[in-house]
Design an enzyme around this catalytic site. Structure first.
Site, PDB file in Angstrom:
ATOM      1  N   CYS A  36      -9.649   6.325  -7.024  1.00 33.99           N
ATOM      2  CA  CYS A  36      -9.028   5.477  -5.845  1.00 33.99           C
ATOM      3  C   CYS A  36      -8.538   6.418  -4.880  1.00 33.99           C
ATOM      4  CB  CYS A  36      -8.016   4.759  -6.563  1.00 33.99           C
ATOM      5  SG  CYS A  36      -6.984   5.686  -7.786  1.00 33.99           S
ATOM      6  N   HIS A  72      -0.833   4.641  -2.559  1.00 38.33           N
ATOM      7  CA  HIS A  72      -1.438   5.828  -3.392  1.00 38.33           C
ATOM      8  C   HIS A  72      -2.051   6.905  -2.356  1.00 38.33           C
ATOM      9  CE1 HIS A  72      -4.077   7.122  -7.067  1.00 38.33           C
ATOM     10  NE2 HIS A  72      -2.933   7.963  -6.683  1.00 38.33           N
TER      11      HIS A  72
END
Length: 634
Positions: free
Chosen positions: A107, A160
């Site tokens: 990710c 993130h």
């Protein structure tokens, strides 16, 4: 009339300006970020006051929707007869589909490439944990450039790309951001990790609904500027928390329990995407809003895989092939699909071209605009080859990697002909050695160039920062010479995994235990001198209060620790807590810290039981602000 021409000129300049890089210190000035938008707003206000017609901004709104761990195969429209995704299937039918659109195997690397147009190896990101999921401040994001061009910008969901405050989305070009910073969050119902522009918020409902509601509110905001909306869902990533009704629905279809939860999460997400598209329609802006949909990496479900090999974390097709749908009424032909390859790196230049702006001069992009392909002006991919690579610590020829051209793909030493073998079942390297050697040479040349000058280490933790004081030093950012473990594999003593931040030899009994980011601990340390260390960046020299957050049973209490930095040291004794997994706060005293980058360590002086303590974090604050800061934490 002269005034009207002047104001219209201001608006025209906003609409076509080329974004330029700006000098920044540790944090870019919010005033500088928004200067162009303010000029646009002032121009519109003057026109309104004078009763003059406003200049219509014909640039499109841009919506980017990203799911988390959704496989190419997790869509009804991709041959999966069990999952129900009617809204995404409809979006595909109303727009263009790239059937060979590629992302990275995990990710944070994909997110870095999406927002910068540059391969993640160049951006400071190299991991999904251990501080390696931090987008360096030298990188410019698509949000910053669109903001400079007069767009209002919003981000909702999984960030993130930086745990510490200066790296958060509202510091990287987003006017409005509701987000969490880690790779996943533990609570889906009434989520407790969400921040709004850096401040903790309390919300009600399932996180998928909460994020969609916030994004829909952003769409409905009364503002004449075009907008860029980045909606980054965190499903179907673990912990797979979905309603019993949806779980049972897919169990009834013969889907195994874990995949039934994944399918339920995706059906729920599909429904909320339908709500967002409905909000766009209700505002009457459908025709001037371009909507893009992708996933961040390969899938994790196993019930149906469409004949693809691999999944999340893999560089085979199942790990890097993502769905891609793009709808822009009047510009993108509905129902058109192409096998021309695209990349997540292309999103950045595509959006800039759609907005009528250009990247800063001197900025080297890996992505290329897909607009000609999406508009049907070509059926050719803008790329000769695409590279996928994943390694927990630093990229190398020993990492999981692949390089792919239009037909052939080299996965390490394996060669596949994707035109004849899209499932990557027949390794033809022995039959095509020249092609394999040539592609390997191309990969090694690319890696040498892309990794040049990169350190692949976490950025220093900002201490005493105006944006974030107090600050927490987390176990995952620490260096030590011990082992890895997790809460489901405590004190792992099998084959020794690499230490968290490097490939050094295991020399100590220290154990880093992964417990889902904010519940990680340092354990196992018992011998005098064993330690953990953090790299820190102290904004201002002075006296800082040090607080330890740890768990320790009564029978293990009484050990002595030392906290050291910049030649100064303080010592303390470990007191018992309610249990080893009860992390309580203990004031250790104050320490004089010098300005600049340095190292702070905690080491064992003596240990009375199984180990010193289960250290959950260090809490550091400027002593002259005691009681004034807002602490992060549990």
């Amino acid at each position: 009339m002269a005034l009207q021409r002047f104001v219209h000129g201001c608006m025209a300049e906003v609409g076509c300006q080329v974004a330029r890089p700006s000098a920044r210190a540790s944090v870019r000035s919010c005033a500088a970020q928004r200067q162009t938008g303010i000029v646009a707003a002032l121009a519109l206000a003057v026109l309104s006051i004078l009763g003059l017609p406003a200049v219509a901004d014909t640039r499109p709104n841009i919506v980017l929707i990203v799911t988390d761990d959704q496989g190419w195969w997790d869509l009804g429209g991709h041959g999966n007869n069990d999952i129900e995704t009617p809204n995404l299937d409809r979006l595909a039918a109303e727009g263009v589909e790239l059937r060979r659109f590629y992302v990275q195997p995990v990710c944070a690397p994909t997110r870095a490439g999406l927002l910068t147009g540059r391969h993640y190896i160049r951006t400071g990101v190299y991991n999904t944990r251990f501080g390696g999921d931090t987008l360096h401040l030298r990188e410019r994001t698509i949000a910053e450039l669109l903001q400079d061009a007069g767009y209002r910008t919003g981000m909702f969901g999984k960030w993130h790309l930086g745990e510490y405050r200066r790296y958060h989305p509202d510091q990287r070009g987003f006017d409005e951001a509701i987000y969490f910073t880690a790779g996943h969050t533990e609570r889906y119902w009434e989520p407790d990790a969400l921040l709004r522009n850096g401040r903790r918020v309390h919300v009600r409902g399932h996180i998928t609904d909460v994020l969609t509601d916030a994004a829909s509110t952003f769409v409905r905001s009364r503002d004449d500027r075009p907008f860029f909306l980045y909606l980054a869902y965190n499903v179907p990533h673990t912990p797979l928390i979905v309603s019993d009704a949806l779980h049972e629905k897919y169990l009834g279809k013969g889907v195994a329990s874990a995949d039934a939860r994944i399918y339920g999460l995706l059906e729920q997400c599909d429904a909320t995407i339908g709500r967002l598209l409905g909000a766009i329609d209700a505002e009457g802006i459908r025709d001037r809003t371009a909507v893009f949909f992708i996933s961040d990496n390969g899938g994790v479900s196993r019930h149906f895989r469409a004949g693809l090999r691999g999944g999340k974390g893999s560089v085979y097709e199942g790990g890097v092939l993502s769905p891609f749908f793009a709808r822009w009424p009047g510009r993108f032909e509905p129902g058109r699909a192409t096998d021309a390859r695209g990349s997540h790196l292309d999103v950045f230049p595509t959006f800039l071209e759609m907005a009528g702006t250009a990247p800063p001069s001197g900025l080297a992009l890996d992505g290329k605009s897909l607009l000609p392909l999406l508009e049907g002006k070509t059926d050719l991919s803008p790329h000769e080859s695409l590279v996928h690579i994943w390694d927990r610590h630093r990229p190398s020829p020993n990492s999981r990697w692949a390089i792919a051209g239009p037909r052939f793909k080299l996965v390490g030493d394996e060669l596949y002909d994707l035109s004849a073998d899209p499932g990557e079942q027949q390794d033809i390297a022995a039959h095509q050695p020249e092609i394999a050697r040539s592609m390997r040479r191309d990969f090694l040349e690319w890696l040498d160039e892309a990794a040049s000058g990169q350190t692949f280490e976490p950025v220093p933790v900002p201490v005493g920062d105006e944006l974030e004081d107090p600050v927490d030093l987390m176990p995952s950012w620490a260096r030590h010479k011990g082992r890895h473990a997790s809460v489901v594999m405590p004190r792992h003593r099998g084959p020794v995994p690499p230490a968290p931040l490097g490939d050094q030899t295991v020399e100590e009994s220290t154990v880093y235990t992964f417990g889902a980011y904010y519940w990680d601990t340092i354990e196992g340390w018992r011998e005098p001198g064993e330690s953990v260390r953090w790299k820190i960046d102290v904004a201002q020299a002075g006296e800082y209060r040090i607080t330890l957050v740890y768990g320790c049973e009564h029978r293990d209490a009484g050990g002595e620790f030392a906290v050291s930095a910049g030649g100064a040291e303080l010592r303390g004794s470990v007191r018992p807590t309610a249990g080893r997994t009860f992390f309580e706060t203990h004031d250790a005293g104050t320490l004089q810290l010098p300005e600049g980058v340095g190292e702070l360590s905690v080491r064992v002086v003596s240990s009375q039981g199984r180990d010193l303590m289960a250290l959950n974090r260090l809490h550091i604050s400027r002593a002259d602000r005691d009681g004034l800061g807002h602490a992060g934490g549990l």
